[in-house]
Scaffold this motif. Sequence first.
Motif, mmCIF file in Angstrom:
data_model
loop_
_atom_site.group_PDB
_atom_site.id
_atom_site.type_symbol
_atom_site.label_atom_id
_atom_site.label_comp_id
_atom_site.label_asym_id
_atom_site.label_seq_id
_atom_site.Cartn_x
_atom_site.Cartn_y
_atom_site.Cartn_z
ATOM 1 N N GLN A 200 34.643 37.612 31.883
ATOM 2 C CA GLN A 200 35.827 37.594 32.736
ATOM 3 C C GLN A 200 36.215 38.985 33.248
ATOM 4 O O GLN A 200 36.835 39.101 34.283
ATOM 5 N N LYS B 245 34.283 39.255 36.270
ATOM 6 C CA LYS B 245 34.896 38.313 37.225
ATOM 7 C C LYS B 245 36.185 38.916 37.798
ATOM 8 O O LYS B 245 36.500 38.765 38.983
ATOM 9 N N PHE B 246 36.921 39.614 36.938
ATOM 10 C CA PHE B 246 38.173 40.262 37.356
ATOM 11 C C PHE B 246 37.902 41.308 38.444
ATOM 12 O O PHE B 246 38.595 41.355 39.461
ATOM 13 N N LEU C 59 36.875 39.387 41.566
ATOM 14 C CA LEU C 59 38.021 38.708 42.189
ATOM 15 C C LEU C 59 38.952 39.708 42.873
ATOM 16 O O LEU C 59 39.432 39.463 43.983
ATOM 17 N N SER C 60 39.189 40.840 42.203
ATOM 18 C CA SER C 60 40.095 41.849 42.767
ATOM 19 C C SER C 60 39.582 42.319 44.118
ATOM 20 O O SER C 60 40.343 42.423 45.093
ATOM 21 N N ALA D 200 40.303 35.835 33.939
ATOM 22 C CA ALA D 200 40.398 36.897 34.957
ATOM 23 C C ALA D 200 41.579 36.661 35.892
ATOM 24 O O ALA D 200 42.213 37.614 36.346
ATOM 25 N N TRP E 95 44.656 38.064 34.295
ATOM 26 C CA TRP E 95 44.673 39.533 34.391
ATOM 27 C C TRP E 95 45.040 39.976 35.806
ATOM 28 O O TRP E 95 45.774 40.931 36.005
ATOM 29 N N LEU E 96 44.499 39.241 36.774
ATOM 30 C CA LEU E 96 44.764 39.594 38.177
ATOM 31 C C LEU E 96 46.251 39.440 38.497
ATOM 32 O O LEU E 96 46.861 40.307 39.127
ATOM 33 N N MET F 237 48.096 42.219 36.858
ATOM 34 C CA MET F 237 47.886 43.474 37.591
ATOM 35 C C MET F 237 48.766 43.493 38.854
ATOM 36 O O MET F 237 49.384 44.509 39.169
#
Lengths: 46, 485
Positions: A19, A22-23, A26-27, B458, B461-462, B465
């Motif tokens: 993840q 993936k983070f 995705l960001s 994720a 987390w996004l 953030m």
Amino acid sequence: MTQRISKFKRFVMMNPIIQFFKFIFLSIKVLLIVAGGHGGTREVHK
Amino acid sequence: MSKIVILGAGISGHVAASHLRRKLDKTHEVIVVSPNSNYQWIPSNIWVGIGRMKSKEILFPLAPLYKKKGIGFKQAKVTSFYPEGDSETEKPFVVAEYVSAEKKGETERITYDYLINATGPKLNFETTEGLNPGTNKTYSVCTYTHADHANEGLQALIAEMKKGKEAKIVIGTGHAKATCQGAAFEYILNVEQELRRQKVRDKAKITWISNEYKLGDFGMDGMLLSYGSNIMKSHEMVEMVFEDRNIDWILGAGVNKIEDGLAHYETLTGEYKTIEYDFAMLIPSFSGHGFKAFDKNNNDITDKLFKGFMIVDADYAPKPYEDWTVQDWPETYQNPNYQNIFAPGIAFAPPHSISKPRKSPNGTEIFPAPPRTGMPSGITAKLVADNIIDSIKNNTESLHHKGSMGNMGAACIASAGFGITKGSGVSITTFPIVPDYKKYPDTMGRKLGKTFGEIGLAGHWLKLMLHYAFIYKAKMRPFWYLIPE
């Protein structure tokens, strides 16, 4: 309850290492879509 | 020297004020008029509503920031608009009534050269009988005070469940024309996870109730999205999540009355039903604030400025659903009758819904209103600010910056549970927000690849953030303007 997400898929969804990547992905993807610009629609179709 | 007055200090108003102040020199005045003393990052109310975040973490006082940055601030609510001035005041002005303790009840005429109406929606609880946050076991997460109350109600219920109580929880929309399904979607998943964390999930029956025709409509008529290597419809994705979390759903439901622990609703098939609950979080309908407008002779010209929300450069001509096009949607958010008035964010009147309008056999319209919250609010506010800045600097009207929701992407990072290792999020992006069926005829009006969904840690987390990034940006800390809207 109906199990609709397989155990493997759930593992992928919750594994912090997978993840993390993936983070990052995705960001960047969200940033590109959202900051990728916007504009009007009227001239485009004239 | 120009004077720009911004009504509202939410996402839209604050973004406009920040950019105007940064890009205009101090000979120009930037004034914010808002009844709220605090800025709040609304998307994180979801976490306040389950007790995983304190409300003080999502807000900060506006007055010290604005003083430091040279932005005028009047804690007042606007009541009427005079876009031509009147016999006493030559310049256009708004009438505002102060709500701050030291000036409470005093009114002031605030003149302007440019006016940005970023007043957002009125949370119209009163249109659903009995829907009042904190009463009848119903709650809201629309503001941080509502979210605090919701958390108190939820924790009290969880305490009872730990003693053996079986509970019914209902979350969704509290009116036939409500919007903002996304917030309710986030909240239901967070509540479900919180019940699991507190080991009482087996004691709860959780039900989603919504005015959507299908799950995953979100007021955007649903979407076709990429999910990994698959292409699926948003209702399939949400259905998968709800089934996996053991959440039931009721769709096409227009909630019309709330009693203590009872929600009465009408369905699209015309039936009148009731659902019992021990805890409910229902999003109210949104409406305009009921402002009045007058010309210089004091004649009522409200219909030149407002159609519920503010009239902008959209095509409001009534036409059948089949004839709606993406070009109907506004690009500059300028009022066509008064070129120095703009309405970004939720404050503008949408030309029509995005979801297909549906009526019950009894004639009740049951479908979601179009969403304009979050990201579109920020983007439209910035482009309005940029057009005003160009107009001032060039000394002539400039409307080069355009941003139709039919040519704009949005990300909905929906929390599905809080926790650094146990959290989850459903990340959905959509491009464009308003489907363009001519441009993307085979993919339900949206561009695949740019319209995609992801589920997992994720996503949490996004969202976390984004919480910190946007509060940093709102506080106008160094290089805040590099963070996009």
